[in-house]
Design a protein around this motif. Structure first.
Motif, PDB file in Angstrom:
ATOM      1  N   ILE A   1       1.087  -0.900  -0.220  1.00 34.25           N
ATOM      2  CA  ILE A   1      -0.207   0.141  -0.256  1.00 34.25           C
ATOM      3  C   ILE A   1       0.533   1.044  -0.212  1.00 34.25           C
ATOM      4  CG2 ILE A   1      -1.455   1.701   1.352  1.00 34.25           C
ATOM      5  CD1 ILE A   1      -2.603  -1.510   2.621  1.00 34.25           C
ATOM      6  N   ALA A   2       1.956   1.454   0.904  1.00 36.92           N
ATOM      7  CA  ALA A   2       2.622   2.640   0.815  1.00 36.92           C
ATOM      8  C   ALA A   2       3.292   2.851  -0.362  1.00 36.92           C
ATOM      9  CB  ALA A   2       3.703   2.218   2.063  1.00 36.92           C
ATOM     10  N   LYS A   3       4.273   1.714  -1.067  1.00 34.53           N
ATOM     11  CA  LYS A   3       4.594   1.679  -2.431  1.00 34.53           C
ATOM     12  C   LYS A   3       3.652   1.956  -3.732  1.00 34.53           C
ATOM     13  CE  LYS A   3       8.264  -1.901  -2.732  1.00 34.53           C
ATOM     14  NZ  LYS A   3       8.355  -3.025  -3.004  1.00 34.53           N
ATOM     15  N   GLU A   4       2.385   1.675  -2.970  1.00 34.51           N
ATOM     16  CA  GLU A   4       1.520   2.714  -4.783  1.00 34.51           C
ATOM     17  C   GLU A   4       0.929   3.794  -3.877  1.00 34.51           C
ATOM     18  OE1 GLU A   4      -1.968   0.245  -3.469  1.00 34.51           O
ATOM     19  OE2 GLU A   4      -1.059  -1.372  -4.370  1.00 34.51           O
ATOM     20  N   GLU A   5       0.448   4.447  -2.664  1.00 32.05           N
ATOM     21  CA  GLU A   5       0.432   5.822  -2.331  1.00 32.05           C
ATOM     22  C   GLU A   5       1.774   6.483  -1.969  1.00 32.05           C
ATOM     23  OE1 GLU A   5      -2.694   6.984  -1.889  1.00 32.05           O
ATOM     24  OE2 GLU A   5      -3.624   4.897  -2.801  1.00 32.05           O
ATOM     25  N   LEU A   6       2.777   6.414  -1.954  1.00 27.36           N
ATOM     26  CA  LEU A   6       3.637   7.106  -1.963  1.00 27.36           C
ATOM     27  C   LEU A   6       5.643   7.183  -2.633  1.00 27.36           C
ATOM     28  CD1 LEU A   6       4.222   6.429   2.216  1.00 27.36           C
ATOM     29  CD2 LEU A   6       2.716   8.268   0.865  1.00 27.36           C
ATOM     30  N   GLY A   7       5.059   5.771  -3.252  1.00 26.51           N
ATOM     31  CA  GLY A   7       6.683   5.760  -4.176  1.00 26.51           C
ATOM     32  C   GLY A   7       7.088   4.933  -3.343  1.00 26.51           C
ATOM     33  N   GLU A   8       8.147   4.408  -3.984  1.00 28.63           N
ATOM     34  CA  GLU A   8       9.022   3.357  -3.152  1.00 28.63           C
ATOM     35  C   GLU A   8      10.383   4.191  -2.523  1.00 28.63           C
ATOM     36  OE1 GLU A   8      11.668  -0.665  -4.107  1.00 28.63           O
ATOM     37  OE2 GLU A   8      10.682   0.011  -5.644  1.00 28.63           O
ATOM     38  N   ALA A   9      11.045   4.492  -2.778  1.00 25.27           N
ATOM     39  CA  ALA A   9      11.638   5.210  -1.709  1.00 25.27           C
ATOM     40  C   ALA A   9      10.721   6.379  -1.167  1.00 25.27           C
ATOM     41  CB  ALA A   9      12.219   6.999  -2.462  1.00 25.27           C
ATOM     42  N   LEU A  10       9.922   7.073  -0.460  1.00 17.56           N
ATOM     43  CA  LEU A  10       8.887   7.251   0.501  1.00 17.56           C
ATOM     44  C   LEU A  10       8.527   6.680   1.509  1.00 17.56           C
ATOM     45  CD1 LEU A  10       7.014  10.881  -0.004  1.00 17.56           C
ATOM     46  CD2 LEU A  10       8.132  10.367   1.765  1.00 17.56           C
ATOM     47  N   ALA A  11       8.272   4.950   0.566  1.00 17.56           N
ATOM     48  CA  ALA A  11       7.754   3.588   1.374  1.00 17.56           C
ATOM     49  C   ALA A  11       8.177   3.424   2.311  1.00 17.56           C
ATOM     50  CB  ALA A  11       7.395   3.176   0.624  1.00 17.56           C
ATOM     51  N   ARG A  12      10.257   2.945   1.507  1.00 17.67           N
ATOM     52  CA  ARG A  12      11.323   2.652   2.100  1.00 17.67           C
ATOM     53  C   ARG A  12      11.547   3.118   3.655  1.00 17.67           C
ATOM     54  NH1 ARG A  12      14.797   2.996  -0.980  1.00 17.67           N
ATOM     55  NH2 ARG A  12      13.986   1.570  -2.264  1.00 17.67           N
ATOM     56  N   HIS A  13      11.817   4.539   3.369  1.00 16.04           N
ATOM     57  CA  HIS A  13      12.382   5.645   4.478  1.00 16.04           C
ATOM     58  C   HIS A  13      11.036   5.338   5.783  1.00 16.04           C
ATOM     59  CE1 HIS A  13      13.416   8.900   6.306  1.00 16.04           C
ATOM     60  NE2 HIS A  13      12.393   9.761   6.611  1.00 16.04           N
ATOM     61  N   HIS A  14       9.316   5.695   5.757  1.00 23.67           N
ATOM     62  CA  HIS A  14       8.592   5.459   6.481  1.00 23.67           C
ATOM     63  C   HIS A  14       7.701   4.342   6.966  1.00 23.67           C
ATOM     64  CE1 HIS A  14       8.394   9.865   6.516  1.00 23.67           C
ATOM     65  NE2 HIS A  14       7.734   9.673   5.351  1.00 23.67           N
ATOM     66  N   LEU A  15       8.380   3.318   5.880  1.00 24.45           N
ATOM     67  CA  LEU A  15       7.429   1.922   6.853  1.00 24.45           C
ATOM     68  C   LEU A  15       7.667   1.461   8.252  1.00 24.45           C
ATOM     69  CD1 LEU A  15       5.740   0.052   5.142  1.00 24.45           C
ATOM     70  CD2 LEU A  15       7.895  -1.492   4.425  1.00 24.45           C
ATOM     71  N   LYS A  16       8.295   1.050   8.029  1.00 27.02           N
ATOM     72  CA  LYS A  16       8.265   0.621   9.687  1.00 27.02           C
ATOM     73  C   LYS A  16       8.066   1.478  10.989  1.00 27.02           C
ATOM     74  CE  LYS A  16      12.774  -2.383   9.700  1.00 27.02           C
ATOM     75  NZ  LYS A  16      14.314  -2.388   9.954  1.00 27.02           N
ATOM     76  N   GLU A  17       7.877   2.731  10.473  1.00 22.73           N
ATOM     77  CA  GLU A  17       7.597   3.558  11.971  1.00 22.73           C
ATOM     78  C   GLU A  17       5.509   3.684  11.084  1.00 22.73           C
ATOM     79  OE1 GLU A  17       7.861   8.473  12.804  1.00 22.73           O
ATOM     80  OE2 GLU A  17       8.722   7.905  10.688  1.00 22.73           O
ATOM     81  N   LEU A  18       5.906   3.570  10.509  1.00 19.36           N
ATOM     82  CA  LEU A  18       4.243   3.818   9.809  1.00 19.36           C
ATOM     83  C   LEU A  18       3.624   2.359  10.347  1.00 19.36           C
ATOM     84  CD1 LEU A  18       1.024   5.094   9.046  1.00 19.36           C
ATOM     85  CD2 LEU A  18       2.272   3.333   6.700  1.00 19.36           C
ATOM     86  N   ALA A  19       4.403   0.875  10.557  1.00 20.27           N
ATOM     87  CA  ALA A  19       3.871  -0.317  10.834  1.00 20.27           C
ATOM     88  C   ALA A  19       3.440   0.030  12.483  1.00 20.27           C
ATOM     89  CB  ALA A  19       4.377  -1.380  10.741  1.00 20.27           C
ATOM     90  N   ALA A  20       4.394   0.764  13.220  1.00 18.77           N
ATOM     91  CA  ALA A  20       4.754   0.344  14.345  1.00 18.77           C
ATOM     92  C   ALA A  20       3.140   1.574  15.213  1.00 18.77           C
ATOM     93  CB  ALA A  20       6.074   1.425  14.586  1.00 18.77           C
ATOM     94  N   TRP A  21       3.216   2.803  14.771  1.00 16.76           N
ATOM     95  CA  TRP A  21       2.394   3.368  14.778  1.00 16.76           C
ATOM     96  C   TRP A  21       0.926   2.543  14.256  1.00 16.76           C
ATOM     97  CZ3 TRP A  21      -1.900   5.660  12.503  1.00 16.76           C
ATOM     98  CH2 TRP A  21      -2.407   7.019  12.443  1.00 16.76           C
ATOM     99  N   ILE A  22       0.832   2.238  13.369  1.00 12.22           N
ATOM    100  CA  ILE A  22      -0.577   1.820  13.339  1.00 12.22           C
ATOM    101  C   ILE A  22      -0.691   0.040  14.579  1.00 12.22           C
ATOM    102  CG2 ILE A  22      -1.314  -0.171  11.694  1.00 12.22           C
ATOM    103  CD1 ILE A  22      -0.478   1.799   9.944  1.00 12.22           C
ATOM    104  N   ALA A  23       0.419  -0.250  15.124  1.00 11.11           N
ATOM    105  CA  ALA A  23       0.385  -1.471  15.873  1.00 11.11           C
ATOM    106  C   ALA A  23      -0.099  -0.862  17.547  1.00 11.11           C
ATOM    107  CB  ALA A  23       1.861  -2.442  16.173  1.00 11.11           C
ATOM    108  N   ARG A  24       0.529   0.959  17.763  1.00 12.50           N
ATOM    109  CA  ARG A  24       0.493   1.101  19.023  1.00 12.50           C
ATOM    110  C   ARG A  24      -1.068   1.854  18.879  1.00 12.50           C
ATOM    111  NH1 ARG A  24       4.585  -0.715  19.246  1.00 12.50           N
ATOM    112  NH2 ARG A  24       3.270  -2.765  20.202  1.00 12.50           N
TER     113      ARG A  24
END
Length: 335
Positions: A95-118
């Protein structure tokens, strides 16, 4: 550690069955890992023949069990698929790749996953307005990404681990008949390692407890080290305020450690500001002094340990504990 906390749970279950005449199927015992639940089940079976008939599960497994039976009440199909952490991360990555592009997705992915989990640890879903008070991720519309992720999960008939708790809580909160049935079914609820509970798990206990059934949690606020995974220390500190009529029993005798170890541990942890407090003691010997060594680098540390082990002469009875896996390499090489 070593004061008999898990034994309290297993012995109570056996006592409720053998001495109080409680139907084993009316007992729910909760652990935090599958391994701990399996061990608890084995220990209960060794204490009473019908002990294995009780429900001994993790919080998430209990949520899955409940949602497969009553999830239809809130639109969850009985045959839903459970996404593990890797599946969830892969979906979010797409989803992040589709919405943000590969570079932004890679940069934010772990932080976003943790944010959703919390967010889910706090019983929050994309439709909850209060979610905005949890803070945003700079340079990213986390609320939108959460919504897209959740919609994709639902479209594919999947629930992630967080959903197993959030959806269970919302089912019990919104469907009084289901809540009544479950409270009548489980007359005794016991929780091990309660210091590791997150807010969603606390909310689940609130829904399971009707003031008439028996609720017992066992834990140690000084062992609460998983706040980065969502554990809420306040759950154990304020338990007696949230559940009326609570009686606190302190397990102060330690069966595992020497008095020296207990004294060092007590001196360290007594500096913590948020504690229920305890005075640990043991009938074991005083034991060898604790040694604290300051060393220049990992190589010096490994050499120091090797010399200590050579001098001690009991290699099979010795262990080295390290905090991160990468630290083992220098020990393996030297040894």
């Amino acid at each position: 550690a070593g004061s008999g906390k898990t034994r309290v749970i297993t012995t109570k279950i056996a006592y409720l069955i053998d001495k109080q005449g409680l139907d084993p199927s009316s007992i729910l015992a909760v652990a935090f890992t599958n391994k701990a639940a399996d061990e608890m089940r084995d220990r209960v079976r060794s204490l009473t023949p019908t002990g294995g008939e009780g429900m001994i599960k993790t919080f998430h497994a209990f949520g899955a069990w409940l949602l497969r039976r009553y999830g239809g009440e809130i639109g969850i199909q009985r045959g839903f698929t459970i996404c593990d952490d890797q599946d969830s991360f892969s979906l979010l990555k797409r989803i992040a790749k589709e919405e943000l592009g590969e570079a932004l997705a890679r940069h934010h992915l772990k932080e976003l996953a943790a944010w959703i989990a919390r967010a889910k640890d706090h019983c929050l879903l994309p439709e909850d307005a209060v979610l905005e008070s949890r803070g945003a991720i700079p340079g990213l519309d986390a609320f939108k990404m959460f919504g897209l992720y959740q919609r994709r999960l639902e479209q594919s008939g999947c629930l992630d681990f967080g959903d197993l708790l959030v959806r269970t809580v919302r089912l019990l909160e919104s469907r009084s008949e289901v809540r009544r049935r479950i409270r009548q079914r489980f007359r005794a609820i016991l929780v091990d390692e309660y210091q590791d509970a997150n807010y969603a798990q606390f909310r689940l206990l609130q829904q399971l407890h009707d003031g008439q059934n028996y609720l017992c949690v066992v834990g140690d606020e000084d062992q609460s080290i998983y706040s980065f995974r969502g554990a809420e220390l306040d759950n154990i500190l304020s338990f007696s305020d949230k559940f009326a009529g609570t009686r606190i029993v302190r397990l102060e005798e330690n069966y595992r450690s020497t008095q020296t170890i207990l004294e060092v541990a007590t001196r360290v942890v007594e500096n913590n500001q948020s504690r229920l407090g305890k005075n640990l003691f043991t009938s074991r010997s005083v034991g060898s002094p604790v040694q604290l060594a300051y060393l220049e680098d990992p190589e010096a540390e490994a050499l120091f340990c090797a010399e200590k082990l050579k001098g001690g002469g009991n290699l099979a009875g010795s262990a080295i504990l390290y905090r991160m896996n990468f630290q083992s390499r220098v020990f393996e090489s030297l040894f």
